[in-house]
Design a protein around this motif. Structure first.
Motif, PDB file in Angstrom:
ATOM      1  N   LEU A 122      24.653   7.035  -5.833  1.00 57.09           N
ATOM      2  CA  LEU A 122      24.875   7.887  -6.998  1.00 57.09           C
ATOM      3  C   LEU A 122      24.669   7.102  -8.287  1.00 57.09           C
ATOM      4  O   LEU A 122      24.086   7.612  -9.252  1.00 57.09           O
ATOM      5  CB  LEU A 122      26.294   8.473  -6.954  1.00 57.09           C
ATOM      6  N   GLN A 123      25.159   5.876  -8.297  1.00 56.30           N
ATOM      7  CA  GLN A 123      24.995   5.042  -9.490  1.00 56.30           C
ATOM      8  C   GLN A 123      23.516   4.761  -9.749  1.00 56.30           C
ATOM      9  O   GLN A 123      23.036   4.857 -10.890  1.00 56.30           O
ATOM     10  CB  GLN A 123      25.758   3.736  -9.312  1.00 56.30           C
TER      11      GLN A 123
ATOM     12  N   LEU B 190      26.821   2.104 -15.459  1.00 59.49           N
ATOM     13  CA  LEU B 190      28.196   2.558 -15.202  1.00 59.49           C
ATOM     14  C   LEU B 190      29.060   1.328 -14.989  1.00 59.49           C
ATOM     15  O   LEU B 190      28.690   0.448 -14.207  1.00 59.49           O
ATOM     16  CB  LEU B 190      28.232   3.446 -13.949  1.00 59.49           C
TER      17      LEU B 190
ATOM     18  N   PHE C   6      28.507   5.699  -3.270  1.00 58.38           N
ATOM     19  CA  PHE C   6      28.731   5.352  -4.675  1.00 58.38           C
ATOM     20  C   PHE C   6      27.546   4.578  -5.250  1.00 58.38           C
ATOM     21  O   PHE C   6      27.123   4.824  -6.384  1.00 58.38           O
ATOM     22  CB  PHE C   6      30.017   4.528  -4.815  1.00 58.38           C
TER      23      PHE C   6
ATOM     24  N   VAL D  51      33.179   6.255 -11.780  1.00 56.30           N
ATOM     25  CA  VAL D  51      33.198   7.307 -10.773  1.00 56.30           C
ATOM     26  C   VAL D  51      34.581   7.948 -10.764  1.00 56.30           C
ATOM     27  O   VAL D  51      35.599   7.242 -10.738  1.00 56.30           O
ATOM     28  CB  VAL D  51      32.878   6.743  -9.372  1.00 56.30           C
TER      29      VAL D  51
ATOM     30  N   LEU E 106      30.389   9.957 -13.118  1.00 57.20           N
ATOM     31  CA  LEU E 106      29.940  10.431 -11.814  1.00 57.20           C
ATOM     32  C   LEU E 106      31.103  11.145 -11.130  1.00 57.20           C
ATOM     33  O   LEU E 106      32.198  10.587 -11.003  1.00 57.20           O
ATOM     34  CB  LEU E 106      29.473   9.255 -10.954  1.00 57.20           C
TER      35      LEU E 106
ATOM     36  N   ASP F 268      28.286  15.532  -8.554  1.00 55.59           N
ATOM     37  CA  ASP F 268      27.201  14.676  -8.088  1.00 55.59           C
ATOM     38  C   ASP F 268      27.167  14.635  -6.565  1.00 55.59           C
ATOM     39  O   ASP F 268      26.103  14.467  -5.972  1.00 55.59           O
ATOM     40  CB  ASP F 268      27.369  13.269  -8.659  1.00 55.59           C
TER      41      ASP F 268
ATOM     42  N   ARG G 100      21.839   7.896 -11.112  1.00 55.28           N
ATOM     43  CA  ARG G 100      22.205   8.155 -12.505  1.00 55.28           C
ATOM     44  C   ARG G 100      21.461   7.209 -13.439  1.00 55.28           C
ATOM     45  O   ARG G 100      20.950   7.633 -14.480  1.00 55.28           O
ATOM     46  CB  ARG G 100      23.714   8.009 -12.688  1.00 55.28           C
TER      47      ARG G 100
ATOM     48  N   SER H 123      30.322  14.625 -18.626  1.00 56.60           N
ATOM     49  CA  SER H 123      29.085  14.491 -17.851  1.00 56.60           C
ATOM     50  C   SER H 123      28.664  13.035 -17.726  1.00 56.60           C
ATOM     51  O   SER H 123      27.782  12.709 -16.918  1.00 56.60           O
ATOM     52  CB  SER H 123      27.965  15.296 -18.516  1.00 56.60           C
ATOM     53  N   ARG H 124      29.289  12.133 -18.491  1.00 55.56           N
ATOM     54  CA  ARG H 124      28.976  10.708 -18.380  1.00 55.56           C
ATOM     55  C   ARG H 124      29.632  10.068 -17.153  1.00 55.56           C
ATOM     56  O   ARG H 124      29.301   8.940 -16.788  1.00 55.56           O
ATOM     57  CB  ARG H 124      29.430   9.964 -19.639  1.00 55.56           C
TER      58      ARG H 124
ATOM     59  N   VAL I   4      32.741  13.035  -7.846  1.00 54.05           N
ATOM     60  CA  VAL I   4      32.697  13.224  -6.402  1.00 54.05           C
ATOM     61  C   VAL I   4      33.906  14.049  -5.995  1.00 54.05           C
ATOM     62  O   VAL I   4      35.055  13.666  -6.285  1.00 54.05           O
ATOM     63  CB  VAL I   4      32.700  11.875  -5.650  1.00 54.05           C
TER      64      VAL I   4
END
Length: 386
Positions: free
Chosen positions: A373-374, A385, A370, A113, A134, A162, A377, A131-132, A136
């Protein structure tokens, strides 16, 4: 997971720096691998303690030329990079050298992140981050306060993040309006944890704090306080902070107003005071005001955009007056000076109000964001991640 926070100058002493370091400490305590990266470094020793488990590093070391940006600002403006808009308040920091260093670092990231913490850094992440990763974006100032060039860049670029995090409900509504479809999340900053002595409501000291810059409105506060204390000459106003307007404010300051500079024990100064005054023309979320409330101080605040109204309920835990209305500010200060029971009542409720900004309330919101988002993804590309 790996979490990286990118600050402009992590070795300084601003409110954003303190807030981000606190967040980084929470994440490290939760077992994540955390790094705070400073775009530039102009001091040898960090202004705030670095939390346990958090690694600190810098991309461009400017300690040898620490005075250069102030002494040669015209030259620096001509040497500006290509991504950061001119209206960004810290644009002069972003020389081609600094922008290139940030770009190289961002392009080398392939996991985890990345949290960027001001428009300039957010826009560089839009341009250069993989783009790999995340992404914020943190916004510590309200959207409406940004200059038009910055607003245009935000509208063009922030949709790639994201998540975009903001401090107030007002700002969430503004960002949802200009960034349809983007994930906008409101997470307030948390009050810095410390042992808090309650305010001395019998004191004859009022306190204010912040950078000595036009935004903070101390040029409005000083005459308001002078009017409020014409009949109460035992009262004093102490203004804590440093900045470019010190000389101008010193010229305004009268016998009952003191410019105190920075304090290493500001929590003690708050506890020794009877009321706090916020005179800002605009804010993000005024954390010093919230810290004052945590000490049980009643607050008189301009109802400026944004922040004070998000925290204070008028005549319940503080007093709101119309923005930049010096007469109204003077009257409100006078009323609190003359009414100690009211100071105590407002201060007692203020302590209860700021529980919403405690570490135990705010930290789980970041962890939840977090983790969400993980999970999202992984659900898209099944790539873990770190």
């Amino acid at each position: 997971m790996k979490i990286r926070y990118l600050l402009l100058h992590a070795y300084g002493t601003g409110g954003t720096i303190r807030t981000v370091l606190t967040q980084a400490g929470w994440m490290a305590e939760a077992g994540h691998e955390v790094e705070v990266v400073s775009a530039v470094r102009r001091r040898t020793t960090p202004g705030f303690p670095i939390p346990n488990g958090v690694r600190l590093c810098a991309l461009v070391d400017q300690r040898a030329g620490i005075a250069a940006p102030r002494l040669h600002s015209r030259v620096l403006r001509r040497l500006r990079g290509h991504v950061v808009p001119r209206g960004e308040p810290a644009a002069a920091y972003f020389t081609p050298e600094v922008e290139a260093a940030i770009a190289r670092w961002m392009r080398g990231l392939s996991e985890g992140v990345l949290v960027t913490t001001r428009p300039a850094l957010n826009l560089l992440a839009v341009r250069h981050a993989s783009s790999r990763v995340l992404m914020v974006a943190q916004e510590h100032m309200n959207y409406a306060s940004h200059r038009q060039a910055v607003q245009r860049a935000i509208r063009r670029g922030y949709g790639r993040f994201d998540a975009v995090t903001v401090l107030t409900e007002t700002d969430r509504a503004d960002y949802e309006r200009v960034l349809p479809g983007a994930r906008i999340v409101r997470i307030p900053n948390a009050v810095h944890p410390m042992e808090r002595a309650l305010a001395d409501h019998t004191s004859t000291i009022a306190v204010a704090a912040g950078r000595l810059v036009p935004q903070k409105g101390f040029d409005l506060l000083i005459p308001a306080f002078q009017r409020a204390t014409e009949a109460h000459r035992d009262w004093r106003l102490r203004i804590f902070g440093a900045g470019v307007k010190r000389a101008e404010l010193a010229a305004l300051a009268a016998p009952r107003v003191e410019l105190m500079g920075r304090s290493d024990a500001f929590h003690r100064e708050l506890a020794a005071s009877a009321l706090y005054v916020l005179s800002s023309r605009f804010e993000g979320l005024p954390m010093v005001m919230i810290e004052a409330m945590a000490h049980g101080l009643p607050v008189v605040a301009f109802d400026c955009p944004t922040g004070p109204r998000e925290v204070i309920t008028h005549d319940v835990d503080g007093v709101l007056v119309p923005p930049q209305d010096v007469d109204a500010l003077a009257r409100a200060i006078t009323e609190l000076i003359e009414d100690e029971p009211r100071r105590r009542r407002l201060g007692a409720q203020a302590v209860r109000t700021v529980e919403a900004y405690s570490t135990r309330t705010v930290a789980p919101k970041w962890l939840e964001l977090f983790n969400n988002l993980q999970t999202a993804r992984r659900g898209v590309d099944h790539t873990p991640l770190s």
